[in-house]
Scaffold this active site. Structure first.
Site, PDB file in Angstrom:
ATOM      1  N   GLU A  82     104.481   1.630 -48.949  1.00  0.00           N
ATOM      2  CA  GLU A  82     103.131   1.288 -49.096  1.00  0.00           C
ATOM      3  C   GLU A  82     103.254  -0.144 -49.723  1.00  0.00           C
ATOM      4  OE1 GLU A  82     101.099   5.855 -49.621  1.00  0.00           O
ATOM      5  OE2 GLU A  82     101.511   4.475 -51.453  1.00  0.00           O
ATOM      6  N   SER A 109     102.417  11.534 -58.774  1.00  0.00           N
ATOM      7  CA  SER A 109     100.894  11.456 -58.917  1.00  0.00           C
ATOM      8  C   SER A 109     100.678  12.149 -60.409  1.00  0.00           C
ATOM      9  CB  SER A 109     100.022  12.414 -57.989  1.00  0.00           C
ATOM     10  OG  SER A 109      98.749  12.630 -58.669  1.00  0.00           O
ATOM     11  N   LYS A 132     102.975  16.035 -55.723  1.00  0.00           N
ATOM     12  CA  LYS A 132     103.164  14.727 -54.760  1.00  0.00           C
ATOM     13  C   LYS A 132     104.022  14.008 -55.126  1.00  0.00           C
ATOM     14  CE  LYS A 132     100.008  13.038 -52.632  1.00  0.00           C
ATOM     15  NZ  LYS A 132      98.856  12.250 -53.184  1.00  0.00           N
ATOM     16  N   HIS A 152     101.319   5.883 -28.000  1.00  0.00           N
ATOM     17  CA  HIS A 152     100.074   6.270 -28.512  1.00  0.00           C
ATOM     18  C   HIS A 152     100.057   7.407 -29.439  1.00  0.00           C
ATOM     19  CE1 HIS A 152      98.652   4.485 -24.639  1.00  0.00           C
ATOM     20  NE2 HIS A 152      99.739   4.836 -24.218  1.00  0.00           N
TER      21      HIS A 152
END
Ligand code: ARG
Length: 472
Positions: free
Chosen positions: A303, A290, A296, A169
């Site tokens: 992804e 980025s 970043k 969970h």
């Protein structure tokens, strides 16, 4: 009238099937009907199927030996043109089968070239082409799955001593070995591998020799044809054969399931590489920066793997929708099967290759993994401690829960509670309880097959190594 509204007709009205036609095809239908940009990828399989079919016509005395040789030469010449990129495509070429036959006839003449298609239909031709293509395609997928499993296994072996929180969970649950977590994915991929392996046997059945739908009337030997093309058997019903795309559905599904596993692994890795977790660092090769925020490092590779799995699933659903509700045998809707099949293959292969790169180059932060553990994660161990002292598990679970509540109430970490504190909850606790507050001891109790103890994890690594060498 605007160009969009005009009904221009094709300049070249003649086609393979043009005998009964007096009007040329509407130019929009021609465009929609034309599958060459997609199915030209099957040119080589189509030629292989044709050469084998010409041989079976020869065995059935429909072609002479010398005619067969002429046809084989012609088809090999066409292959050469495709390979060299010199083949000239014409507006009337509807698909790869049409191009190959047209060129054959142009090269060897209509008298001999025109005999190749005797008793054969594109309905069966396209299925044999796709099956021949798929036989190689699955080998590429299998190979890349092996690389990925191998990469995971090597990483797991190298980091066998690293402990980290295992989650359920998304909550810290129990301490586990980092390798145990990572290997869980190797076992998904092993199952994927075995499923595909089974599939390669199931799908390897010859469709050729079934005609448009009724069968082949020229007494060709389908078993010999199957042998010649490396199939292990022949299909048993011609009407089934020309409309069967279950092998494509199954291929798409198998890749979809790989995608689901990859997507879940990607999700874990994305999470574990965030500053919040920091269990691992992805190599720069697999991240991007980025354009705005200089600090970043985005996990684009993962992804994209996660994103690709969605579009592969979409292709899988798309074909099922196409098939659902089709009347029996061949309908042109079936032409929509190939673009998805190719996309599923291309994207799955890229994704698997990318994932292998990410896994084999990432850096594990052992300290961060360890420091993410907290002693409350040993609450189950407290219950097991009591079980080992003869308390029924339900009662032990309750007592352990009370210990957790007590520790939260007095704001003292569970491992810092004194023996007296613990005895307040249950008199069963004695001084041996202090041995509980050790993460290594905790994981080492799971010596069961498939558990997270070192010996069990080593066993998993060994099993995967044996599996990989049995695949070679
Ligand atoms: N290009 C077609 C396909 O991919 C080949 C079969 C055509 N059959 C037909 N009856 N028009 O499905």
């Amino acid at each position: 009238m605007s160009r969009m509204c005009s009904r221009t007709e094709e300049s070249t009205p003649f086609k393979l099937w043009g005998g009964r036609y007096s009007k040329a095809t509407d130019h929009v239908l021609s465009r929609v009907n034309n599958s060459l940009s997609v199915d030209k990828r099957l040119f080589s399989e189509d030629l292989d199927g044709s050469i084998a079919y010409a041989k079976s016509l020869t065995d059935a005395n429909l072609l002479t030996q010398s005619e067969f040789k002429v046809i084989r030469y012609g088809l090999e010449t066409v292959r050469d043109e495709w390979t060299k990129g010199t083949i000239k495509l014409m507006p009337r070429d509807e698909d790869v089968h049409t191009v190959n036959e047209r060129r054959l006839i142009e090269i060897v003449g209509p008298h001999i070239g025109g005999k190749l298609h005797t008793g054969r239909s594109r309905n069966e031709q396209v299925v044999v082409d796709m099956k021949l293509w798929m036989r190689n395609a699955v080998q590429d997928i299998l190979k890349q799955l092996r690389c990925l499993i191998d990469g995971i296994n090597a990483m797991a072996e190298r980091h066998i001593n690293v402990l980290m929180p295992g989650y359920t969970h998304m909550q810290k649950a129990q301490p586990v070995r980092f390798s145990h977590w990572l290997l869980s994915y190797a076992f998904y991929f092993k199952e994927d591998y075995q499923r595909i392996f089974e599939f390669t046997k199931r799908m390897n059945v010859l469709p050729l020799g079934t005609g448009a739908l009724a069968g082949n009337p020229f007494n060709i030997n389908r078993h010999q044809l199957a042998d010649d093309l490396g199939f292990k058997g022949v299909t048993s019903n011609s009407m089934y054969t020309v409309s069967d795309r279950d092998f494509v559905v199954e291929f798409n599904f198998l890749c979809t399931l790989i995608g689901v596993h990859m997507s879940r692994l990607a999700e874990d890795l994305i999470l574990y590489s965030t500053k919040e977790y920091n269990f691992l660092e992805l190599s720069e090769e697999y991240t991007t920066g980025s354009s705005l925020m200089p600090q970043k490092r985005n996990p684009d590779s993962l992804e994209l793997i996660r994103g690709i799995s969605g579009s592969v699933f979409g292709q899988h659903c798309g074909l099922l929708m196409t098939l659902k509700g089709l009347p029996s045998t061949y309908n042109k809707d079936l032409q929509c099967d190939k673009s998805g099949m190719f996309a599923v293959y291309d994207q799955s292969l890229l994704s698997l290759t990318l994932m292998t790169g990410v896994i084999t180059t990432m850096r594990i932060d052992e300290e961060r993994c360890l420091s993410a553990l907290s002693y409350d994660m040993l609450a189950t161990d407290v219950a097991y401690y009591l079980v080992r002292k003869g308390i029924p598990f339900r009662e032990a679970h309750h007592i352990s829960g009370e210990v957790v509540a007590y520790s939260e109430g007095v704001k003292i970490p569970i491992n810092k509670l004194t023996l007296e504190d613990l005895r307040e909850v249950s008199p069963i606790f004695d001084e041996t309880v202090s041995e509980l507050w050790n993460y290594e001891n905790s994981v080492e109790q799971y010596t069961v097959v498939g558990g997270t103890s070192k010996i069990s994890v080593q066993e998993q690594i060994k099993l995967l190594k044996e599996f990989l060498s049995s695949c070679e």
